[in-house]
Design a protein around this motif. Structure first.
Motif, PDB file in Angstrom:
ATOM      1  N   SER A 179      49.608  37.580  31.491  1.00 12.81           N
ATOM      2  CA  SER A 179      48.307  37.553  30.810  1.00 12.81           C
ATOM      3  C   SER A 179      47.160  37.986  31.715  1.00 12.81           C
ATOM      4  O   SER A 179      46.126  38.445  31.235  1.00 12.81           O
ATOM      5  N   LEU A 180      47.332  37.860  33.019  1.00 14.47           N
ATOM      6  CA  LEU A 180      46.301  38.283  33.973  1.00 14.47           C
ATOM      7  C   LEU A 180      46.737  39.516  34.757  1.00 14.47           C
ATOM      8  O   LEU A 180      46.052  39.923  35.701  1.00 14.47           O
ATOM      9  N   LEU A 181      47.862  40.103  34.381  1.00 19.08           N
ATOM     10  CA  LEU A 181      48.356  41.315  35.040  1.00 19.08           C
ATOM     11  C   LEU A 181      48.353  41.154  36.556  1.00 19.08           C
ATOM     12  O   LEU A 181      47.892  42.004  37.297  1.00 19.08           O
ATOM     13  N   ARG A 182      48.849  39.994  36.983  1.00 15.87           N
ATOM     14  CA  ARG A 182      48.959  39.644  38.399  1.00 15.87           C
ATOM     15  C   ARG A 182      47.604  39.586  39.110  1.00 15.87           C
ATOM     16  O   ARG A 182      47.508  39.830  40.311  1.00 15.87           O
ATOM     17  N   GLY A 183      46.560  39.280  38.351  1.00 16.69           N
ATOM     18  CA  GLY A 183      45.262  39.020  38.978  1.00 16.69           C
ATOM     19  C   GLY A 183      44.398  40.238  39.201  1.00 16.69           C
ATOM     20  O   GLY A 183      43.442  40.182  39.989  1.00 16.69           O
ATOM     21  N   ILE A 184      44.643  41.342  38.491  1.00 13.15           N
ATOM     22  CA  ILE A 184      43.911  42.570  38.787  1.00 13.15           C
ATOM     23  C   ILE A 184      42.464  42.556  38.308  1.00 13.15           C
ATOM     24  O   ILE A 184      41.702  43.467  38.642  1.00 13.15           O
ATOM     25  N   TYR A 185      42.068  41.543  37.564  1.00 10.79           N
ATOM     26  CA  TYR A 185      40.691  41.510  37.071  1.00 10.79           C
ATOM     27  C   TYR A 185      39.674  41.200  38.171  1.00 10.79           C
ATOM     28  O   TYR A 185      38.478  41.419  37.985  1.00 10.79           O
ATOM     29  N   ASP A 186      40.137  40.684  39.297  1.00  6.07           N
ATOM     30  CA  ASP A 186      39.211  40.306  40.364  1.00  6.07           C
ATOM     31  C   ASP A 186      39.410  41.065  41.675  1.00  6.07           C
ATOM     32  O   ASP A 186      38.595  40.942  42.574  1.00  6.07           O
ATOM     33  N   ASP A 187      40.459  41.834  41.778  1.00  3.43           N
ATOM     34  CA  ASP A 187      40.791  42.435  43.072  1.00  3.43           C
ATOM     35  C   ASP A 187      41.015  43.927  42.901  1.00  3.43           C
ATOM     36  O   ASP A 187      42.118  44.376  42.573  1.00  3.43           O
ATOM     37  N   ALA A 206      41.063  46.388  45.102  1.00  2.00           N
ATOM     38  CA  ALA A 206      41.980  46.988  46.069  1.00  2.00           C
ATOM     39  C   ALA A 206      43.423  46.741  45.665  1.00  2.00           C
ATOM     40  O   ALA A 206      44.270  47.644  45.704  1.00  2.00           O
ATOM     41  N   TYR A 207      43.709  45.512  45.270  1.00  3.28           N
ATOM     42  CA  TYR A 207      45.066  45.183  44.815  1.00  3.28           C
ATOM     43  C   TYR A 207      45.395  45.952  43.542  1.00  3.28           C
ATOM     44  O   TYR A 207      46.505  46.450  43.370  1.00  3.28           O
ATOM     45  N   ARG A 208      44.408  46.060  42.660  1.00  3.00           N
ATOM     46  CA  ARG A 208      44.613  46.748  41.388  1.00  3.00           C
ATOM     47  C   ARG A 208      45.122  48.174  41.604  1.00  3.00           C
ATOM     48  O   ARG A 208      46.046  48.634  40.934  1.00  3.00           O
ATOM     49  N   VAL A 210      51.712  47.446  38.408  1.00  7.49           N
ATOM     50  CA  VAL A 210      51.250  46.961  37.107  1.00  7.49           C
ATOM     51  C   VAL A 210      50.123  47.829  36.567  1.00  7.49           C
ATOM     52  O   VAL A 210      50.053  48.120  35.366  1.00  7.49           O
ATOM     53  N   TRP A 211      49.247  48.282  37.456  1.00  7.52           N
ATOM     54  CA  TRP A 211      48.062  49.036  37.041  1.00  7.52           C
ATOM     55  C   TRP A 211      48.437  50.382  36.418  1.00  7.52           C
ATOM     56  O   TRP A 211      47.699  50.921  35.584  1.00  7.52           O
ATOM     57  N   ARG A 212      49.591  50.929  36.776  1.00  5.00           N
ATOM     58  CA  ARG A 212      49.966  52.257  36.301  1.00  5.00           C
ATOM     59  C   ARG A 212      50.054  52.326  34.785  1.00  5.00           C
ATOM     60  O   ARG A 212      49.819  53.375  34.187  1.00  5.00           O
ATOM     61  N   ALA A 213      50.421  51.221  34.150  1.00  8.46           N
ATOM     62  CA  ALA A 213      50.548  51.213  32.697  1.00  8.46           C
ATOM     63  C   ALA A 213      49.192  51.096  31.992  1.00  8.46           C
ATOM     64  O   ALA A 213      49.120  51.265  30.773  1.00  8.46           O
ATOM     65  N   TYR A 214      48.141  50.816  32.763  1.00 13.14           N
ATOM     66  CA  TYR A 214      46.829  50.559  32.162  1.00 13.14           C
ATOM     67  C   TYR A 214      45.728  51.491  32.661  1.00 13.14           C
ATOM     68  O   TYR A 214      44.652  51.562  32.054  1.00 13.14           O
ATOM     69  N   ALA A 215      45.952  52.197  33.767  1.00 11.78           N
ATOM     70  CA  ALA A 215      44.902  52.994  34.399  1.00 11.78           C
ATOM     71  C   ALA A 215      44.327  54.038  33.447  1.00 11.78           C
ATOM     72  O   ALA A 215      45.062  54.702  32.710  1.00 11.78           O
ATOM     73  N   GLY A 216      42.993  54.169  33.465  1.00  8.71           N
ATOM     74  CA  GLY A 216      42.325  55.160  32.636  1.00  8.71           C
ATOM     75  C   GLY A 216      40.924  54.720  32.285  1.00  8.71           C
ATOM     76  O   GLY A 216      40.514  53.580  32.565  1.00  8.71           O
ATOM     77  N   PRO A 217      40.150  55.592  31.669  1.00  8.75           N
ATOM     78  CA  PRO A 217      38.747  55.285  31.341  1.00  8.75           C
ATOM     79  C   PRO A 217      38.578  54.056  30.448  1.00  8.75           C
ATOM     80  O   PRO A 217      37.631  53.289  30.625  1.00  8.75           O
ATOM     81  N   ALA A 218      39.481  53.868  29.490  1.00  2.38           N
ATOM     82  CA  ALA A 218      39.351  52.716  28.588  1.00  2.38           C
ATOM     83  C   ALA A 218      39.461  51.406  29.361  1.00  2.38           C
ATOM     84  O   ALA A 218      38.687  50.464  29.127  1.00  2.38           O
ATOM     85  N   SER A 219      40.400  51.347  30.295  1.00  3.73           N
ATOM     86  CA  SER A 219      40.553  50.126  31.089  1.00  3.73           C
ATOM     87  C   SER A 219      39.384  49.943  32.040  1.00  3.73           C
ATOM     88  O   SER A 219      38.943  48.813  32.285  1.00  3.73           O
TER      89      SER A 219
END
Length: 330
Positions: free
Chosen positions: A239-247, A249-251, A256-265
């Protein structure tokens, strides 16, 4: 923490579920006990594990999470709503381990070829094994962990129904399943008078996947189907995609980010940051509170006490309507 109804069962569970995947492996027993105690003290009761957790950890084979929970719940089993899963147990551990690469990527097709599946004999055997490890006489919710198309649905559903009729399982659910299959599962169960899924567990978060539709991530079709079938609740893992909402550099470094990366995200992350700043909370807390606001039951899977502490304030975080609109409109 508030309670919500699971499907249309009349059974109420805490609005945030504690994912126990790493307990007994990467999360040691004292830390697991501390997290569980704090969650129970916060009026949480919905625990989630699986018979295969966590085979990928060093020296693990699967079943470690269930075994630890069995020890930690002695004398207080009645305080929790306990969910576990079947069908993704590993039958060839060396082959499954070889499919996990040093760069963090996984050949999931190779891993899935080692899964135990959802045949009747597996379900009967593994339910007994889970009951034994968990130290209980019943499972509150029993998921098919990964949808198994090799086995006729009639066989899987009949075996699950037999467990419900015996009292060893109260409710059933499905995980990592396509919408058309879930619809067929539900229709077949209802037509035969068998236990029908009351929950579906897939990956779901505030961000929307940018790539092709996959059965393990909730897409628009599943969300639309669920809106028309309130007897099935959505339990959201990652639900938090391993905490990428706050980090940031980690994102950028996590697969995990590869499935979401883009302008909409990027636009949605900006909305999260704006709401977090206005409320004086973290982005992860905002993302979790948004899911709760939408009627989803998010799972959290803290590996450390610090992780748990950073998430727990979201259990009671109320989002004002105007800030929900900021998030919805991004």
């Amino acid at each position: 923490m508030k309670k919500v109804e699971l499907g249309r069962t009349g059974q109420h569970v805490s609005q945030v579920s504690l994912g126990c995947m790493t307990m007994g492996t990467s999360t040691d027993e004292p830390t697991s006990a501390r997290i569980l105690d704090a969650y129970l003290d916060a009026c949480g009761d919905f625990l989630d594990t699986a018979n295969c957790y966590a085979w990928w950890a060093p020296d693990a084979t699967g079943g470690e999470s269930e075994s630890l929970l069995g020890r930690l719940l002695r004398g207080r089993r009645d305080r929790v709503f306990l969910a576990t899963k079947v069908s993704a147990g590993i039958t060839d551990l060396p082959a499954a381990r070889a499919a996990r690469h040093p760069d963090g990527t996984v050949d999931w097709d190779a891993v899935e070829r080692t899964f135990e599946g959802a045949g009747a004999a597996v379900i009967e055997r593994e339910a007994e094994a889970s009951l034994r490890r968990l130290g209980t006489d019943h499972l509150d919710l029993y998921y098919v962990h990964v949808d198994d198309r090799r086995v006729p649905l009639e066989e899987t559903l009949s075996a699950l129904d037999a467990l419900v009729r015996s009292g060893k399982v109260r409710y059933i659910g499905w995980s990592n399943v396509r919408t058309w299959r879930l619809d067929r599962i539900r229709a077949l169960a209802l037509a035969n008078g068998w236990a029908s899924p009351v929950a579906v567990q897939v990956q779901h978060s505030y961000l929307r996947p940018a790539g092709a539709d996959v059965p393990s991530i909730a897409g628009g079709e599943l969300l639309d189907w669920l809106s028309l079938h309130p007897d099935v609740s959505l339990a959201a893992y990652s639900s938090l995609l391993r905490g990428i909402y706050d980090d940031a550099a980690y994102r950028e470094s996590t697969p995990v980010w590869r499935a979401y990366a883009g302008p909409a995200s990027e636009a949605r992350l900006a909305a999260v940051a704006k709401v977090a700043s206005e409320l004086g909370v973290s982005g992860n807390q905002v993302a979790l509170a948004w899911l709760v606001h939408k009627g989803v039951i998010p799972l959290i899977g803290p590996r450390t006490w610090a992780h748990y502490e950073s998430i727990a304030p979201a259990f009671t975080l109320a989002l004002p309507d105007e800030l929900v609109s900021v998030l919805d409109d991004a």
